[in-house]
Write a protein that holds these residues in place. Structure first.
Motif, PDB file in Angstrom:
ATOM      1  N   LEU B  99      -2.935  -2.773  -4.152  1.00  0.00           N
ATOM      2  CA  LEU B  99      -1.932  -3.744  -4.596  1.00  0.00           C
ATOM      3  C   LEU B  99      -1.682  -3.487  -6.074  1.00  0.00           C
ATOM      4  O   LEU B  99      -2.604  -3.532  -6.893  1.00  0.00           O
ATOM      5  N   GLY B 100      -0.420  -3.223  -6.389  1.00  0.00           N
ATOM      6  CA  GLY B 100      -0.053  -2.846  -7.755  1.00  0.00           C
ATOM      7  C   GLY B 100       0.270  -1.360  -7.787  1.00  0.00           C
ATOM      8  O   GLY B 100      -0.167  -0.594  -6.902  1.00  0.00           O
ATOM      9  N   THR B 101       1.045  -0.964  -8.789  1.00  0.00           N
ATOM     10  CA  THR B 101       1.502   0.431  -8.851  1.00  0.00           C
ATOM     11  C   THR B 101       1.381   1.008 -10.262  1.00  0.00           C
ATOM     12  O   THR B 101       2.040   1.994 -10.599  1.00  0.00           O
ATOM     13  N   GLY B 102       0.538   0.393 -11.102  1.00  0.00           N
ATOM     14  CA  GLY B 102       0.396   0.845 -12.483  1.00  0.00           C
ATOM     15  C   GLY B 102      -0.701   1.885 -12.646  1.00  0.00           C
ATOM     16  O   GLY B 102      -1.136   2.528 -11.678  1.00  0.00           O
ATOM     17  N   VAL B 123       0.348   0.786   0.183  1.00  0.00           N
ATOM     18  CA  VAL B 123       0.532   0.263  -1.168  1.00  0.00           C
ATOM     19  C   VAL B 123       1.625  -0.802  -1.160  1.00  0.00           C
ATOM     20  O   VAL B 123       2.601  -0.724  -0.404  1.00  0.00           O
ATOM     21  N   TYR B 124       1.417  -1.820  -2.011  1.00  0.00           N
ATOM     22  CA  TYR B 124       2.445  -2.837  -2.206  1.00  0.00           C
ATOM     23  C   TYR B 124       2.588  -3.119  -3.692  1.00  0.00           C
ATOM     24  O   TYR B 124       1.586  -3.227  -4.414  1.00  0.00           O
ATOM     25  N   GLY B 125       3.841  -3.208  -4.151  1.00  0.00           N
ATOM     26  CA  GLY B 125       4.106  -3.635  -5.529  1.00  0.00           C
ATOM     27  C   GLY B 125       5.339  -4.527  -5.519  1.00  0.00           C
ATOM     28  O   GLY B 125       6.216  -4.371  -4.665  1.00  0.00           O
ATOM     29  N   LYS B 130       9.275   1.111  -8.063  1.00  0.00           N
ATOM     30  CA  LYS B 130       8.043   1.661  -8.625  1.00  0.00           C
ATOM     31  C   LYS B 130       7.061   2.038  -7.527  1.00  0.00           C
ATOM     32  O   LYS B 130       6.317   3.014  -7.651  1.00  0.00           O
ATOM     33  N   ALA B 131       7.060   1.247  -6.444  1.00  0.00           N
ATOM     34  CA  ALA B 131       6.142   1.530  -5.328  1.00  0.00           C
ATOM     35  C   ALA B 131       6.495   2.868  -4.692  1.00  0.00           C
ATOM     36  O   ALA B 131       5.609   3.664  -4.345  1.00  0.00           O
ATOM     37  N   THR B 166      -3.367  -5.917 -10.133  1.00  0.00           N
ATOM     38  CA  THR B 166      -2.163  -6.523 -10.723  1.00  0.00           C
ATOM     39  C   THR B 166      -2.529  -7.553 -11.802  1.00  0.00           C
ATOM     40  O   THR B 166      -3.649  -8.053 -11.837  1.00  0.00           O
ATOM     41  N   PRO B 167      -1.568  -7.881 -12.687  1.00  0.00           N
ATOM     42  CA  PRO B 167      -1.785  -8.967 -13.657  1.00  0.00           C
ATOM     43  C   PRO B 167      -1.313 -10.306 -13.100  1.00  0.00           C
ATOM     44  O   PRO B 167      -0.904 -11.177 -13.853  1.00  0.00           O
ATOM     45  N   SER B 168      -1.382 -10.477 -11.779  1.00  0.00           N
ATOM     46  CA  SER B 168      -0.805 -11.657 -11.120  1.00  0.00           C
ATOM     47  C   SER B 168      -1.401 -12.953 -11.649  1.00  0.00           C
ATOM     48  O   SER B 168      -2.575 -13.033 -11.996  1.00  0.00           O
TER      49      SER B 168
END
Lengths: 288, 288
Positions: B99-102, B123-125, B130-131, B166-168
């Motif tokens: 989870l996240g793409t950074g 993967v999920y973003g 970006k994903a 992620t920074p969620s």
């Protein structure tokens, strides 16, 4: 300004303190590491060390690492002493008393001479030999006359303005010794186990100023008399004109300095901009 | 290991965190500055920056300033993810969910591949574009097949081991989605306002591990379910053999990483000694 971060290294009788302060509107701020490793002198190296890192306030990028080995801390601590004396001591103070004979004893005397017409100095140190060395060195450096005293009491009773610069763990100065008009700056205590002033000094003083009250009550001289915290004034309130320090020649005034991240940011910025000047960096390149 | 020091720079949407840890018996330790200035990307520069300072444990002298711009933090964070997966996920885990793409999404996948026979990645973003870029880049870099999912739920339901990066500020993963045998490593949350896992994830998990429990309950995923703190295990207890993490293929396991000064000290020492090797510094000169 966040609380001081401290890393203890008990295996080697050492500690590292980290201080910092972001000053609103300034384009950079400092993060300072200062270490004290108290077995170092036996190995022939100084116990204190440290460095400052200047951070770009807009982007977080490091701008400079000032590998000053603690020198900038020494200087800003002495500068804070001059500020304390400028607002706290009588303008006509001619007799200085110095307790302690180390680097801060020297620097605090230089700083005091910038703001007051000092003519004579009384000094006391636990180690009489070092006190005599201090006398000779400082007479040569300053042109003043110094007298080595047998006790801290003699110093305090004879001086207009006293600076305490020791790592003492027990009170060195008592309230009974203070006469009207005296100013004392206590800069030695900066940890839970240190104390230079007896509680009676704080109680008897007409005005009590600290660089940071919350630090002084934890690490400085207010630790012995927390009930005095309410009436204590912060040095920044004085320099910004919000509060007064000394208001008459008869008052007894005390200032406790524990050291602040704001001072580190101020001196790191000052030195960094001096370095840019020396290197001929233009104002344009300097902008962040 | 003292608590994290944090300097807030609200005027520029930034903060600097300082971490450190002295490891008993080691001849040096790191002090790490890491900054996040969240208006930087709009200026074309990364939000993260930082540097590490290695201190001589015997004398307090600075040994090195590693101006890594946060790279070492990225690497040690990924390495911690590998350790978490090694002890927490099933050995046969072949399907990874990211989870996240950074940057951490990339590094955590590389790290995971070092410890588990990953064959396929979901993967999920939030940002679909970006994903897709992430999928192409990582397929090229790793030789694995990646599938971009429409939701975090699809990723979690299909994977053996999930890493949230992620920074969620709101939960991304819910307990209902978890099937027996799943392992989740949550490394995104490291501040009071962040959260990736719903409290139901922690509650439903059979085993909960944190790098540092006291940090997780303040800055990480235990913040939403502090009552789970008592049963939570620390990763160091697992790696040192004192406690077990996964004990059967049916268990659901969760590891929350908030980042520790010990990890910084470990990677700074590792890199410093590599640098000394490259420069041909002899063991003798290396001794402090």
């Amino acid at each position: 300004m966040p609380p001081i971060m401290r890393i203890d290294v008990p295996d080697h009788n050492g500690e590292v303190d980290i201080k910092s302060a972001y000053i609103k509107g300034e384009d950079s701020f400092a993060i300072k590491l200062s270490s004290g490793f108290f077995d170092n002198p036996a190995m022939g190296i100084p116990s204190a060390n440290g460095l400052m890192i200047l951070i770009n306030s807009h982007t977080g990028e490091p701008l400079a690492v000032l590998a000053d080995e603690g020198r900038l801390t020494d200087l800003r601590t002495a500068a804070a002493g001059a500020v304390a004396a400028k607002y706290g001591s009588r303008e006509t103070s001619r007799i200085a008393g110095i307790l302690g004979t180390g680097a801060q004893a020297r620097l605090q005397l230089y700083a005091l001479m910038l703001v007051r017409p000092i003519e004579h100095v009384f000094v006391y140190g636990r180690n009489g030999e070092k006190a005599v060395k201090f006398k000779h060195k400082m007479e040569q450096k300053t042109g003043l006359h110094l007298t080595v005293c047998e006790t801290a009491e003699q110093v305090v009773r004879k001086s207009d303005v006293v600076v305490t610069t020791t790592p003492s763990k027990e009170p060195l100065v008592y309230g009974d010794w203070m006469r009207p008009g005296l100013h004392i700056t206590a800069m030695g205590s900066d940890a839970e186990h240190k104390q230079e002033l007896d509680a009676s000094v704080i109680e008897k003083a007409d005005v009590v100023v600290c660089d940071v009250k919350s630090q002084s009550v934890r690490l400085g001289e207010l630790r012995s008399s927390p009930e005095q915290m309410e009436r204590a004034i912060e040095l920044g309130e004085v320099t910004s004109g919000k509060r007064s320090f000394r208001q008459s020649d008869e008052e007894i005034t005390v200032c406790d300095l524990t050291g602040t991240g704001v001072q580190d940011t101020a001196i790191a910025r000052h030195v960094y901009h001096q370095l840019l000047d020396w290197e001929g960096v233009t104002d344009e390149r300097r902008e962040v």
